[in-house]
Design an enzyme around this catalytic site. Structure first.
Site, PDB file in Angstrom:
ATOM      1  N   ASP A  54     -33.143 -24.276 -13.811  1.00 34.34           N
ATOM      2  CA  ASP A  54     -33.258 -23.174 -12.848  1.00 34.34           C
ATOM      3  C   ASP A  54     -34.128 -23.564 -11.665  1.00 34.34           C
ATOM      4  O   ASP A  54     -33.910 -23.091 -10.549  1.00 34.34           O
ATOM      5  CB  ASP A  54     -33.815 -21.939 -13.554  1.00 34.34           C
ATOM      6  CG  ASP A  54     -32.903 -21.517 -14.690  1.00 34.34           C
ATOM      7  OD1 ASP A  54     -31.744 -21.187 -14.403  1.00 34.34           O
ATOM      8  OD2 ASP A  54     -33.332 -21.570 -15.858  1.00 34.34           O
ATOM      9  N   GLU A  98     -32.484 -26.185 -26.110  1.00 29.63           N
ATOM     10  CA  GLU A  98     -32.456 -27.189 -25.032  1.00 29.63           C
ATOM     11  C   GLU A  98     -33.694 -28.083 -25.105  1.00 29.63           C
ATOM     12  O   GLU A  98     -33.617 -29.292 -24.897  1.00 29.63           O
ATOM     13  CB  GLU A  98     -32.391 -26.487 -23.673  1.00 29.63           C
ATOM     14  CG  GLU A  98     -31.046 -25.828 -23.417  1.00 29.63           C
ATOM     15  CD  GLU A  98     -31.013 -24.982 -22.156  1.00 29.63           C
ATOM     16  OE1 GLU A  98     -29.922 -24.801 -21.613  1.00 29.63           O
ATOM     17  OE2 GLU A  98     -32.064 -24.499 -21.714  1.00 29.63           O
ATOM     18  N   GLY A 141     -24.966 -23.744 -19.637  1.00 29.86           N
ATOM     19  CA  GLY A 141     -24.972 -23.129 -18.309  1.00 29.86           C
ATOM     20  C   GLY A 141     -23.814 -23.602 -17.461  1.00 29.86           C
ATOM     21  O   GLY A 141     -22.988 -24.426 -17.888  1.00 29.86           O
ATOM     22  N   LYS A 184     -31.731 -25.687  -6.390  1.00 33.02           N
ATOM     23  CA  LYS A 184     -32.698 -25.631  -7.500  1.00 33.02           C
ATOM     24  C   LYS A 184     -33.969 -26.443  -7.224  1.00 33.02           C
ATOM     25  O   LYS A 184     -34.916 -26.398  -8.006  1.00 33.02           O
ATOM     26  CB  LYS A 184     -32.041 -26.164  -8.786  1.00 33.02           C
ATOM     27  CG  LYS A 184     -30.732 -25.500  -9.178  1.00 33.02           C
ATOM     28  CD  LYS A 184     -30.954 -24.114  -9.683  1.00 33.02           C
ATOM     29  CE  LYS A 184     -29.703 -23.422 -10.208  1.00 33.02           C
ATOM     30  NZ  LYS A 184     -29.123 -23.982 -11.395  1.00 33.02           N
ATOM     31  N   LYS A 205     -36.444 -23.824 -17.178  1.00 34.01           N
ATOM     32  CA  LYS A 205     -35.130 -23.670 -17.792  1.00 34.01           C
ATOM     33  C   LYS A 205     -35.109 -22.381 -18.609  1.00 34.01           C
ATOM     34  O   LYS A 205     -36.137 -21.785 -18.845  1.00 34.01           O
ATOM     35  CB  LYS A 205     -34.825 -24.871 -18.711  1.00 34.01           C
ATOM     36  CG  LYS A 205     -34.463 -26.123 -17.922  1.00 34.01           C
ATOM     37  CD  LYS A 205     -34.036 -27.281 -18.809  1.00 34.01           C
ATOM     38  CE  LYS A 205     -32.976 -26.981 -19.814  1.00 34.01           C
ATOM     39  NZ  LYS A 205     -31.730 -26.379 -19.251  1.00 34.01           N
ATOM     40  N   GLY A 206     -33.909 -21.997 -19.017  1.00 37.49           N
ATOM     41  CA  GLY A 206     -33.795 -20.830 -19.897  1.00 37.49           C
ATOM     42  C   GLY A 206     -33.149 -19.630 -19.248  1.00 37.49           C
ATOM     43  O   GLY A 206     -33.054 -18.573 -19.868  1.00 37.49           O
ATOM     44  N   GLY A 207     -32.672 -19.814 -17.991  1.00 31.22           N
ATOM     45  CA  GLY A 207     -31.954 -18.719 -17.347  1.00 31.22           C
ATOM     46  C   GLY A 207     -30.763 -18.270 -18.200  1.00 31.22           C
ATOM     47  O   GLY A 207     -30.390 -17.105 -18.217  1.00 31.22           O
ATOM     48  N   GLY A 208     -30.185 -19.223 -18.913  1.00 29.17           N
ATOM     49  CA  GLY A 208     -29.055 -18.905 -19.794  1.00 29.17           C
ATOM     50  C   GLY A 208     -29.485 -18.573 -21.209  1.00 29.17           C
ATOM     51  O   GLY A 208     -28.643 -18.398 -22.099  1.00 29.17           O
ATOM     52  N   THR A 256     -23.716 -25.448 -14.803  1.00 28.63           N
ATOM     53  CA  THR A 256     -23.725 -26.850 -14.348  1.00 28.63           C
ATOM     54  C   THR A 256     -23.370 -27.782 -15.514  1.00 28.63           C
ATOM     55  O   THR A 256     -22.496 -28.657 -15.379  1.00 28.63           O
ATOM     56  CB  THR A 256     -25.095 -27.232 -13.754  1.00 28.63           C
ATOM     57  OG1 THR A 256     -25.541 -26.180 -12.907  1.00 28.63           O
ATOM     58  CG2 THR A 256     -25.006 -28.520 -12.948  1.00 28.63           C
TER      59      THR A 256
HETATM   60  C1  5RP Z   1     -29.798 -22.312 -19.876  1.00 25.67           C
HETATM   61  C2  5RP Z   1     -30.428 -23.164 -18.852  1.00 25.67           C
HETATM   62  C3  5RP Z   1     -29.572 -23.611 -17.724  1.00 25.67           C
HETATM   63  O1  5RP Z   1     -29.536 -24.993 -17.710  1.00 25.67           O
HETATM   64  C4  5RP Z   1     -30.154 -23.092 -16.442  1.00 25.67           C
HETATM   65  O2  5RP Z   1     -30.286 -21.677 -16.554  1.00 25.67           O
HETATM   66  C5  5RP Z   1     -29.273 -23.429 -15.243  1.00 25.67           C
HETATM   67  O3  5RP Z   1     -28.091 -22.726 -15.332  1.00 25.67           O
HETATM   68  P1  5RP Z   1     -26.864 -22.974 -14.336  1.00 25.67           P
HETATM   69  O4  5RP Z   1     -26.459 -24.390 -14.497  1.00 25.67           O
HETATM   70  O5  5RP Z   1     -25.837 -21.980 -14.803  1.00 25.67           O
HETATM   71  O6  5RP Z   1     -27.354 -22.666 -12.938  1.00 25.67           O
HETATM   72  O7  5RP Z   1     -31.580 -23.510 -18.888  1.00 25.67           O
HETATM   73  O8  5RP Z   1     -30.747 -21.847 -20.802  1.00 25.67           O
END
Ligand code: 5RP
Length: 225
Positions: free
Chosen positions: A86, A105, A29, A123, A96-99, A31
């Site tokens: 997230d 993970e 992601g 967050k 988690k899992g937005g990406g 971050t």
């Molecule tokens: C990916 C994730 C990321 O860590 C989560 O989505 C945060 O993303 P970002 O750092 O782009 O805000 O869980 O599966």
């Protein structure tokens, strides 16, 4: 004054926890990206580590930065994983899992002695659930799996990418589930994972040891459990 990037601040602070000869989990992601960049710089300056990435995307970035990679065939235990989230609640529970990388993970975080979560202040939440909870399901019978997930009280939506079903690195689908409020993350985590067809879900309960928060005012807060 240049814009302050809370994600970058948090990620770079977390890299300070890395010591010589550690096995490091690389998150996924925008971050985690900053943590991987900083690790790449430190490796060039002489830091000796090996890493396991939580996604193909992070693996490519690490390879480009010449961060030495290892695998679970060679290393069963990681010293430290740095990853984004997230949502984070006051009990260190996460969504988690937005990406889309939640399964790898979670495997990597579970294998880590210390799991550091890096986020910007946006967050941090009172209660998990405003962010739709990602659930990874196998393609077989996904229509039925979605109906069963719906019966837990959410609005489930299959994730799309370029008008097709989004595919995870593991060849599965992601169902984004709007629960609004998740009062009992532990119980929901168990109920979801008991549904046949569900591979795993984005609730990370009792896993994070440290949360590093980058604030818009330029400060960094470190919360330790
Ligand atoms: C990916 C994730 C990321 O860590 C989560 O989505 C945060 O993303 P970002 O750092 O782009 O805000 O869980 O599966």
């Amino acid at each position: 004054m240049a814009d302050i990037n809370g994600k970058k601040l948090a990620a770079e602070r977390a890299v300070d926890y890395i010591q010589q000869d550690m096995i490091i989990g690389l998150g996924t992601g925008s971050t985690a990206y900053w943590a991987i960049q900083k690790i790449g710089t430190k490796v060039k300056e002489g830091l000796r580590i090996k890493a396991i990435a939580t996604s193909r995307e992070s693996e490519k970035l690490a390879t480009d930065l010449q961060i030495p990679l290892t695998s679970f065939a060679e290393n069963n235990i990681l010293d430290l994983t740095i990853d984004g989230a997230d949502e984070v609640d006051k009990n260190f529970n996460l969504i988690k899992g937005g990406g889309g990388a939640l399964l790898r993970e979670k495997i990597v975080a579970a294998a880590s002695t210390r799991f550091i979560v890096v986020v910007d202040e946006s967050k941090i939440v009172e209660q998990l659930g405003k962010f739709p909870l990602p659930v990874e399901v196998v393609p077989f019978a996904f229509e039925r799996t979605i109906q069963t997930i719906r019966s837990l009280g959410c609005i489930p939506r299959i994730r799309l990418a370029e008008n097709k079903f989004y595919l995870t690195d593991n060849g599965n689908y992601i169902i984004d589930c709007e629960f609004e409020d998740i009062a009992h993350p532990d119980a929901l985590h168990t109920r979801l994972n008991l549904i046949p067809g569900v591979v795993d879900n984005g609730l990370f309960v009792n896993m994070a040891n440290i949360v590093v928060i980058g604030n818009l005012n330029g400060t960094v807060e470190v919360r330790t459990r």
